[in-house]
Design an enzyme around this catalytic site. Structure first.
Site, mmCIF file in Angstrom:
data_model
loop_
_atom_site.group_PDB
_atom_site.id
_atom_site.type_symbol
_atom_site.label_atom_id
_atom_site.label_comp_id
_atom_site.label_asym_id
_atom_site.label_seq_id
_atom_site.Cartn_x
_atom_site.Cartn_y
_atom_site.Cartn_z
ATOM 1 N N SER A 177 -64.302 21.793 -28.542
ATOM 2 C CA SER A 177 -63.133 21.211 -27.884
ATOM 3 C C SER A 177 -63.412 19.861 -27.233
ATOM 4 O O SER A 177 -62.490 19.075 -27.059
ATOM 5 C CB SER A 177 -62.572 22.193 -26.853
ATOM 6 N N HIS A 205 -58.709 24.645 -31.909
ATOM 7 C CA HIS A 205 -58.421 23.264 -32.329
ATOM 8 C C HIS A 205 -58.383 23.090 -33.842
ATOM 9 O O HIS A 205 -58.173 21.983 -34.326
ATOM 10 C CB HIS A 205 -59.454 22.310 -31.717
ATOM 11 N N LYS A 239 -51.506 24.836 -28.918
ATOM 12 C CA LYS A 239 -52.010 23.506 -29.277
ATOM 13 C C LYS A 239 -51.243 23.014 -30.514
ATOM 14 O O LYS A 239 -50.076 22.692 -30.390
ATOM 15 C CB LYS A 239 -53.525 23.575 -29.448
HETATM 16 C C1 LIG Z 1 -57.656 25.715 -25.179
HETATM 17 C C2 LIG Z 1 -58.745 26.589 -25.592
HETATM 18 C C3 LIG Z 1 -58.757 27.944 -25.265
HETATM 19 C C4 LIG Z 1 -57.748 28.537 -24.326
HETATM 20 O O1 LIG Z 1 -56.513 28.672 -24.940
HETATM 21 P P1 LIG Z 1 -55.209 28.739 -24.039
HETATM 22 O O2 LIG Z 1 -54.174 29.277 -24.943
HETATM 23 O O3 LIG Z 1 -54.941 27.341 -23.594
HETATM 24 O O4 LIG Z 1 -55.509 29.638 -22.888
HETATM 25 C C5 LIG Z 1 -59.746 28.742 -25.784
HETATM 26 N N1 LIG Z 1 -60.722 28.221 -26.571
HETATM 27 C C6 LIG Z 1 -60.756 26.917 -26.872
HETATM 28 C C7 LIG Z 1 -61.851 26.398 -27.751
HETATM 29 C C8 LIG Z 1 -59.780 26.053 -26.384
HETATM 30 O O5 LIG Z 1 -59.828 24.763 -26.655
#
Ligand SMILES: *Cc1c(COP(=O)(O)O)cnc(C)c1O
Length: 392
Positions: A177, A205, A239
């Site tokens: 990330s 992602h 996302k």
């Molecule tokens: C954003 C993210 C999460 C958390 O997801 P949410 O739905 O925002 O709680 C978990 N793992 C990774 C790699 C992320 O980038």
């Protein structure tokens, strides 16, 4: 006690590490509005530009008409609606697994998976640069947490070989990330099969972004849809999918175990069904509108090209996460603030989110950006790199 907190906060500020929230006054898109001012934004994870898509807004309204607003109960009581059920089936199908299970968000999905599958006497193997939610999940599970240097599979192999744990799980971000680089899934899976371990892939992602139709890491060029019962696939829906939530796709026994034992699934209210209803639309757009992924690919090429002779370097990432490594935290903050003064938002990411000395500007691209947006950003960065105010 309060003076202790204040001291701690002051120390954080002095180190250039104090975080500040910014208040958005409208939808999340490539041009956002804050304090009455418009900004060109490279901050969001809305990679495909779906968070404010008219078809998703319409689906959310339709979902509200059909199901009301709140789910008002957990999934195991009476909160599990038709939209949740249909979405789980479509998601499983889309990513090529027998079963899928929705969670409220990615953080809770990771907590639920690791704590339901592992306990004392078990072991979790984790890449050092994994997302915080995976580490928290491992700590909460009481399994032994064994970390390996970023992408160092020979160390991972040694640690797997040395482990006498009953159940083993290797967990990795699929797309990291804060770096945007991609985990070597084939090699990870081979090790997991050799040492009889699960492979938990967190594709927060990659889902929507990788693969011809956006099915994620397992459908990207160098993965070719592995079909292994060892894989537990997790992706988030807030996302690229533009809504909210997360899902886990795996073998039926894993999914059933989560339904029975994942406390972050059981002891929480189901997400509003209108979100699942919207996600059904989102899933259609992800699969059909390949131009969004093509646009991202073009923007990535353009950004790399424009910044190739800048004194700060982009990490070697092929994903829409393009970190510009600055090093010093205060410097990263200064550049971020100078860009902001020019109406451009790029977050500075500092320790402890990233390792000491690797503070960076995390440039996130969206299919809604156009080439002129990239040029505006790169021109500003090149200008700043030559500005005497920023030379230490
Ligand atoms: C954003 C993210 C999460 C958390 O997801 P949410 O739905 O925002 O709680 C978990 N793992 C990774 C790699 C992320 O980038």
């Amino acid at each position: 006690m309060h003076s202790d907190l204040i001291q701690q906060l002051r120390a954080r500020e002095q180190n250039g590490l104090l975080r500040r929230r910014q208040t958005l006054e409208g939808p999340q898109t490539s041009h956002i509005s804050m304090a009455g001012q418009k900004f060109l934004s490279f901050c969001s994870n809305d990679y495909l530009g779906l968070a404010n898509h008219p078809a998703l807004i319409a689906a959310a309204c339709e979902g509200a008409q059909q199901y009301g607003v709140g789910a008002s109960a957990s999934h195991l009581i009476s909160g599990h609606c038709l939209a949740h059920q249909v979405l789980e089936e479509k998601l499983a199908d889309f990513v090529g697994f027998p079963k899928a299970l929705l969670f409220s968000n990615g953080y809770m999905a990771n907590i639920g998976i690791v704590t339901a599958l592992l306990g004392r006497g078990d072991a979790v193997f984790a890449d050092k640069l994994n997302h915080a939610s995976l580490n928290d999940a491992a700590l909460l599970s009481r399994a032994k947490l064994i970390r390996y240097p970023h992408l160092d599979l020979s160390v991972l192999a040694q640690r797997l070989a040395a482990s006498k744990a009953k159940r083993k799980l290797v967990m990795s971000d699929a797309v990291f990330s804060m770096d945007g680089d991609i985990a070597p899934v084939a090699e990870l899976l081979a090790l997991c099969e050799q040492y009889d371990a699960w492979l938990l892939l967190d594709d927060a992602h990659g889902f929507g972004v990788l693969g011809k139709q956006g099915q994620g890491i397992l459908f990207s060029d160098d993965c070719f849809n592995f079909n292994s019962p060892n894989i537990i696939y997790m992706a988030t829906l807030g996302k690229a999918a533009g809504v909210q939530g997360a899902f886990v796709a795996a073998q039926p026994a894993v999914i059933e175990t989560l339904i029975q034992f994942a406390r972050s699934y059981i002891y929480t209210t189901a997400t509003p069904a209108l979100l699942s209803h919207s996600l059904l639309k989102s899933l259609e757009l992800i699969a059909q509108e390949t131009w969004r992924r093509d646009q991202l690919a073009q923007l990535i090429i353009k950004l790399k090209h424009e910044l190739q002779s800048l004194r700060w370097k982009l990490s070697p990432s092929t994903t829409p996460i393009q970190p510009l490594i600055i090093g010093d935290s205060k410097m990263a903050l200064k550049i971020s603030e100078a860009l902001r003064a020019q109406g451009i938002l790029v977050p500075s990411i500092r320790p402890p989110t990233v390792p000491q000395g690797s503070a960076r500007l995390r440039i996130s691209l969206s299919a809604l950006h156009c080439e002129e947006d990239i040029v505006r950003l790169t021109t500003a960065l090149i200008g700043l790199s030559k500005s005497s105010d920023l030379l230490i």
